[in-house]
Write a protein that holds these residues in place. Structure first.
Motif, short mmCIF file in Angstrom:
data_model
loop_
_atom_site.label_atom_id
_atom_site.label_comp_id
_atom_site.label_asym_id
_atom_site.label_seq_id
_atom_site.Cartn_x
_atom_site.Cartn_y
_atom_site.Cartn_z
N PHE A 356 15.05 41.31 43.10
CA PHE A 356 15.71 40.10 42.61
C PHE A 356 15.53 40.08 41.10
CE2 PHE A 356 14.59 39.20 46.98
CZ PHE A 356 15.73 38.58 47.48
N TRP A 357 16.65 40.14 40.36
CA TRP A 357 16.56 40.27 38.91
C TRP A 357 17.67 39.52 38.20
CZ3 TRP A 357 20.06 43.17 35.76
CH2 TRP A 357 21.08 43.82 36.47
N ASP A 358 17.50 39.38 36.90
CA ASP A 358 18.41 38.59 36.06
C ASP A 358 18.73 39.42 34.81
OD1 ASP A 358 19.50 36.85 34.18
OD2 ASP A 358 17.77 35.50 34.13
N PRO A 359 20.00 39.71 34.54
CA PRO A 359 20.35 40.55 33.39
C PRO A 359 19.99 39.93 32.04
CG PRO A 359 22.32 39.58 34.35
CD PRO A 359 21.20 39.30 35.30
N THR A 360 19.67 38.63 32.01
CA THR A 360 19.27 38.00 30.74
C THR A 360 17.75 37.88 30.60
OG1 THR A 360 19.30 35.73 31.63
CG2 THR A 360 21.40 36.63 30.84
N CYS A 361 17.02 38.32 31.61
CA CYS A 361 15.54 38.20 31.62
C CYS A 361 14.92 39.37 30.87
CB CYS A 361 15.07 38.16 33.07
SG CYS A 361 13.39 38.70 33.35
N GLY A 362 14.07 39.06 29.88
CA GLY A 362 13.45 40.10 29.06
C GLY A 362 12.61 41.06 29.87
N THR A 391 20.18 37.03 40.22
CA THR A 391 19.77 35.64 40.42
C THR A 391 20.36 34.70 39.36
OG1 THR A 391 17.77 35.93 39.10
CG2 THR A 391 17.60 36.39 41.45
N GLU A 392 20.47 35.18 38.13
CA GLU A 392 20.99 34.37 37.02
C GLU A 392 21.90 35.23 36.16
OE1 GLU A 392 20.46 31.21 36.72
OE2 GLU A 392 18.78 30.90 38.10
N GLY A 393 22.46 34.61 35.12
CA GLY A 393 23.36 35.34 34.22
C GLY A 393 24.78 35.35 34.76
N THR A 394 25.72 35.65 33.89
CA THR A 394 27.12 35.70 34.30
C THR A 394 27.43 37.03 34.98
OG1 THR A 394 27.89 36.67 32.22
CG2 THR A 394 27.72 34.26 32.32
N LYS A 395 28.55 37.05 35.68
CA LYS A 395 28.98 38.30 36.34
C LYS A 395 29.23 39.38 35.30
CE LYS A 395 32.31 40.09 39.68
NZ LYS A 395 33.52 39.83 40.49
N GLU A 396 29.74 38.97 34.13
CA GLU A 396 30.02 39.93 33.06
C GLU A 396 28.73 40.52 32.50
OE1 GLU A 396 33.34 37.57 34.00
OE2 GLU A 396 31.36 36.86 33.26
N GLN A 397 27.71 39.70 32.29
CA GLN A 397 26.42 40.19 31.81
C GLN A 397 25.79 41.14 32.82
OE1 GLN A 397 24.74 36.26 31.30
NE2 GLN A 397 24.71 36.45 29.05
N TRP A 398 25.93 40.79 34.08
CA TRP A 398 25.41 41.62 35.17
C TRP A 398 26.10 43.00 35.16
CZ3 TRP A 398 27.46 41.03 40.77
CH2 TRP A 398 26.64 41.71 41.68
N ALA A 399 27.42 43.00 35.14
CA ALA A 399 28.17 44.25 35.16
C ALA A 399 27.87 45.10 33.93
CB ALA A 399 29.67 43.95 35.24
N GLN A 400 27.71 44.46 32.78
CA GLN A 400 27.43 45.21 31.55
C GLN A 400 26.07 45.88 31.61
OE1 GLN A 400 29.81 45.37 28.96
NE2 GLN A 400 28.46 47.06 28.35
#
Length: 469
Positions: A356-362, A391-400
């Motif tokens: 479970f992860w978040d593309p905006t999480c450091g 878990t968080e972040g936009t779909k675009e941030q995730w895909a990037q």
């Protein structure tokens, strides 16, 4: 419920429980001509404010209340809160005094009308002079680093132990009902007899463990307000009880049952075990927390909590219960990055690493690429399936992030319809959270770093190879 909330709820209840008689304690601090002095009480190894008073120009303050303070070890804290001395409070609190000289808080501490504290002062003088001298001798011998000096140091240490125990035994025999005697009894280890001829090599361990609590009066609620009981609990559960939830649960229940005759000790032991295993650094110990909550909190035994506090503790346990090690992983019916259905239980793999992860999480930006490197270097060949859950972040941030870090070979999942209830089922309130599942989707490990996870996968893979041979 956060551990701090449990602590605060416990302490507030403890401070409210008081005896029937009043107290009056006159304190003189010779080097002070004003300021606020404080009286703090132990609850286990933690301390909390019990009272305070202003010092007059002669350095005298009076602590006074209509109801006696609960028995235990207290701290008299000087203005500025940089120095203190300990004091015993028991049944005789109506009118006694203490004079403290900051130039020597051991030898120049004088009590009047407090036999319990006079015993305590003499003991501290003994520790400072006799025990202190022998300790210095041991340290000097050990510093020489020779075999002969080490052997001599051990002899001095043995002499020190005998002398200390003899002093305590003398206090116990002459003052059997005193708080100090109760503390000394609790500090005494069981004496292991010679091993019987028909006993195995575990005899000494089993005897010591079985008799560990013999000298502790668990019906004496004063002991909860000393750091000694918490030390004894910690030693028992870290050194004498096997580090697995089932063994700990059995030992905890047996000990708690022994405290039933005294509400204060019952409360302290249940609280200590609950708070300790709620945040244990060892994987799988949250099962102990869940067991304790189900057996004592849900059953209504945690009388020191109000309804709101109790509900928070129970809610926390229920959020952990579905994802304990050894349980079947909760089902996940979600979507992949192309909005196609993804089901955890139809995903094949000898092992499944569920992240479970978040593309905006450091922290995720560091750990997720590490997981991918381990997957490509080793895990892929061992039949590991990687499922990354946004878990968080936009779909675009995730895909990037997936594109930039080449997370190929993963199943990338998310819950755009918010239907899976994954946060509660997997206790996801921070990221990254990693679970390791076996072929049947049973939880094998959780909340581990890459190195620990790699060790577990290697171990299970080697076991499988050995079994086939």
């Amino acid at each position: 419920m956060h551990k701090l909330m449990i602590i605060l709820a416990f302490v507030c209840s403890a401070i409210q429980l008081q005896a029937q008689n009043g107290y009056k304690i006159t304190v003189q601090m010779k080097q002070y001509k004003g300021g606020i002095m404080y009286l703090a009480q132990y609850m286990g190894k933690k301390t909390y404010m019990a009272d305070s008073a202003m010092l007059n120009e002669q350095g005298v303050a009076v602590l006074q209340g209509k109801e006696a303070l609960p028995g235990g070890i207290y701290l008299v804290v000087f203005p500025g809160k940089t120095r203190y001395f300990e004091m015993l409070l028991d049944s005789k609190q109506e009118n006694f005094s203490v004079s403290a000289d900051t130039s020597d808080l051991i030898n120049k501490l004088v009590y009047k009308n407090s036999p319990e504290n006079e015993l305590f002062v003499e003991y501290n003088k003994f520790l400072s002079k006799d025990v202190g001298t022998l300790n210095k001798e041991v340290q000097a011998l050990m510093a020489k680093h020779t075999t002969a000096d080490t052997a001599s140091a051990r002899k001095v240490q043995a002499e020190l132990g005998k002398k200390l125990q003899a002093y305590r035994n003398d206090v116990i025999s002459k003052n059997p009902q005193s708080l100090l005697s109760s503390i000394f009894k609790m500090m005494k280890d069981p004496e292991v007899p010679p091993r019987p001829a028909d006993a195995d090599s575990t005899f000494e361990y089993r005897y010591f463990r079985n008799h560990y609590w013999d000298n502790t009066n668990l019906s004496d609620g004063r002991l909860a307000r000393t750091p000694v009981l918490e030390d004894k609990l910690s030693r028992f559960f870290t050194q004498l009880v096997p580090l697995d939830p089932d063994s700990i649960n059995v030992a905890a229940d047996e000990l708690i049952e022994k405290t039933r005759k005294d509400k204060e000790n019952f409360k302290f032991v249940v609280w200590w075990l609950t708070s300790t295993y709620e945040t244990s650094p060892y994987m799988g110990m949250d099962a102990v927390f869940v067991h304790l909550v189900e057996k004592y909190y849900v059953a209504g035994d945690a009388y020191w909590l109000n309804d709101e506090q109790l509900n928070k503790v129970i809610s926390r346990a229920y959020s952990i219960a579905p994802n304990l090690i050894g349980q079947q992983a909760p089902p996940l019916e979600v979507k992949d990055s192309a909005m196609k259905p993804v089901s955890l239980y139809t995903t094949k793999g000898k092992f499944t690493v569920l992240v479970f992860w978040d593309p905006t999480c450091g922290h995720c930006k560091i750990e997720v690429p590490k997981l991918d490197s381990a997957y490509n270097a080793s895990w892929k060949n061992k039949g590991v399936t990687m499922i990354g859950f946004k878990t968080e972040g936009t779909k675009e941030q995730w895909a990037q992030f997936i594109h930039d870090n080449h997370l190929n070979g993963w199943i990338h999942a998310w819950d755009p319809d918010a239907q899976s209830n994954y946060r509660r089922l997997y206790d996801v309130y921070s990221t990254p959270i990693v679970y390791l599942l076996d072929e049947k989707k049973k939880i094998v490990a959780k909340r581990l770093g890459v190195e620990q996870l790699n060790e577990i996968i290697e171990r299970f893979d080697n076991k499988g190879k050995t079994a086939k041979q």
